[in-house]
Design an enzyme around this catalytic site. Structure first.
Site, PDB file in Angstrom:
ATOM      1  N   LYS A  19       0.649  -1.122  -0.078  1.00  0.00           N
ATOM      2  CA  LYS A  19       0.006  -0.036  -0.056  1.00  0.00           C
ATOM      3  C   LYS A  19       0.954   1.274  -0.007  1.00  0.00           C
ATOM      4  CE  LYS A  19       0.535   1.806   4.302  1.00  0.00           C
ATOM      5  NZ  LYS A  19       1.673   2.500   4.379  1.00  0.00           N
ATOM      6  N   ASP A  52      -1.944  -1.462  10.437  1.00  0.00           N
ATOM      7  CA  ASP A  52      -2.293  -1.609   9.099  1.00  0.00           C
ATOM      8  C   ASP A  52      -2.883  -2.696   8.606  1.00  0.00           C
ATOM      9  OD1 ASP A  52      -0.971   0.946   8.568  1.00  0.00           O
ATOM     10  OD2 ASP A  52       0.795   0.240   8.034  1.00  0.00           O
TER      11      ASP A  52
HETATM   12  O1  C5P Z   1       0.936  -1.274  14.355  1.00  0.00           O
HETATM   13  P1  C5P Z   1       2.192  -1.487  14.070  1.00  0.00           P
HETATM   14  O2  C5P Z   1       3.056  -2.494  14.453  1.00  0.00           O
HETATM   15  O3  C5P Z   1       2.005  -0.967  12.611  1.00  0.00           O
HETATM   16  O4  C5P Z   1       3.131  -0.231  14.597  1.00  0.00           O
HETATM   17  C1  C5P Z   1       4.306  -0.047  14.779  1.00  0.00           C
HETATM   18  C2  C5P Z   1       4.514   1.113  15.826  1.00  0.00           C
HETATM   19  O5  C5P Z   1       4.404   2.174  15.346  1.00  0.00           O
HETATM   20  C3  C5P Z   1       3.722   1.096  17.216  1.00  0.00           C
HETATM   21  O6  C5P Z   1       4.147   0.037  18.283  1.00  0.00           O
HETATM   22  C4  C5P Z   1       3.697   2.430  17.604  1.00  0.00           C
HETATM   23  O7  C5P Z   1       4.742   2.727  18.256  1.00  0.00           O
HETATM   24  C5  C5P Z   1       3.792   3.137  16.260  1.00  0.00           C
HETATM   25  N1  C5P Z   1       2.451   3.561  15.669  1.00  0.00           N
HETATM   26  C6  C5P Z   1       1.840   4.622  16.190  1.00  0.00           C
HETATM   27  N2  C5P Z   1       0.558   4.949  15.810  1.00  0.00           N
HETATM   28  C7  C5P Z   1      -0.041   4.332  14.837  1.00  0.00           C
HETATM   29  C8  C5P Z   1       0.441   2.967  14.060  1.00  0.00           C
HETATM   30  C9  C5P Z   1       1.896   2.885  14.724  1.00  0.00           C
HETATM   31  O8  C5P Z   1       2.181   5.153  17.185  1.00  0.00           O
HETATM   32  N3  C5P Z   1      -1.322   4.654  14.207  1.00  0.00           N
END
Ligand code: C5P
Length: 279
Positions: free
Chosen positions: A11, A132
């Site tokens: 994406k 995501d």
């Molecule tokens: O959820 P994901 O593993 O993709 O996100 C990695 C890190 O990015 C999370 O642990 C967080 O620190 C940060 N993040 C965030 N807000 C979001 C998505 C991700 O702060 N909406």
């Protein structure tokens, strides 16, 4: 059925705006996410024990494998799966490659094992693994809010050709969000106007409206990222960073221009490709 083959699409973010921060540290955002024709491919088959093989250097505990183990635990399943992943999507690139693979494993296991889970069930489990993943399960183009769980389909966006470029190193998403908390962003983003432009095919107006509020934070942590836009601009293309970086993309007039731009960008950056949006 003993084996299933699935494609997992990358994406891009047509725009990304941070609107707040939750108590657990996750950021609230408003973003336009769009799947593009760049795929990892996955094979899932029943096996004697759970194993995951990946063509790139992603360890056994990668997100796709963790998605399977979480699903198995949640439903107390007895079956074991062997998962093979052939990566084409650059890793740690702001293209949701890991999330796309995890979403593909959830959908593939649901089908292979006839689990009968609804998309809502898969989204809930997906969200607990990565912000995501709900979008990767839904696909197409969406307005995404919350931390990534509130999705609204944008079905009227026509197909576009893009050129994508990546610097060849992984960008740490948590680090970029933390840096955003420190430095903020001066990027102005007009998401409703971006949606209108995309729907009406007004390509030339988009660069004055779109933006990614993680751009400054990503460039602070990885200063070489700020050179990539120059390579696009020298080709007459207006770039935007995707997700938390370090990939950038630009809109092209068609396939020929996107492929020529990708060939040119490859002289300066580690990786570039022409892709089409998926609806
Ligand atoms: O959820 P994901 O593993 O993709 O996100 C990695 C890190 O990015 C999370 O642990 C967080 O620190 C940060 N993040 C965030 N807000 C979001 C998505 C991700 O702060 N909406």
């Amino acid at each position: 059925m003993k084996e299933i083959h699935i494609k997992a699409a990358a994406k891009i973010n047509w725009s990304l705006e941070i609107t707040g921060r939750r108590e657990d540290g996750y950021h609230l955002l408003r973003s336009l996410m769009q799947q593009v024709s760049l795929y990892d491919s996955l094979d899932l088959k029943l096996a004697e024990e759970d194993r995951c093989f990946c063509s790139a250097l992603v360890d056994q505990e990668n997100l796709a494998f963790r998605a399977w183990l979480a699903l198995k635990r949640q439903l107390s399943l007895e079956e074991c799966l062997e998962i093979h992943i052939r990566k084409q999507i650059p890793i740690g690139a702001g293209l949701a490659g890991g999330s796309a693979d995890a979403a593909a494993v959830l959908m593939g296991a649901n089908q292979l094992l006839s689990l009968g889970l609804s998309s809502e069930d898969l989204c809930l489990l997906g969200l607990s693994l990565g912000a995501d993943i709900p979008f990767c399960l839904r696909g197409g183009a969406c307005l995404v809010e919350g931390i990534g769980e509130l999705l609204q389909d944008l079905a009227k966006i026509p197909s576009y050709w893009l050129v994508l470029a990546n610097p060849g190193f992984s960008v740490g998403t948590p680090q970029v969000f933390r840096e955003y908390d420190r430095v903020g962003s001066r990027q102005k983003v007009d998401i409703p106007a971006v949606v209108d432009c995309l729907e009406m095919g007004q390509r030339e107006l988009l660069p004055s409206l779109w933006g990614n509020q993680l751009y400054e934070a990503a460039c602070n942590l990885y200063p070489s990222l700020s050179r990539i836009p120059e390579f696009f601009l020298s080709l007459g293309l207006q770039p935007l960073m995707s997700g938390s970086g370090g990939s950038f993309f630009a809109l092209c007039e068609g396939q020929a221009q996107a492929e020529a731009a990708a060939a040119e960008l490859r002289r300066h950056v580690h990786w570039a490709a022409a892709v089409q949006t998926l609806n």
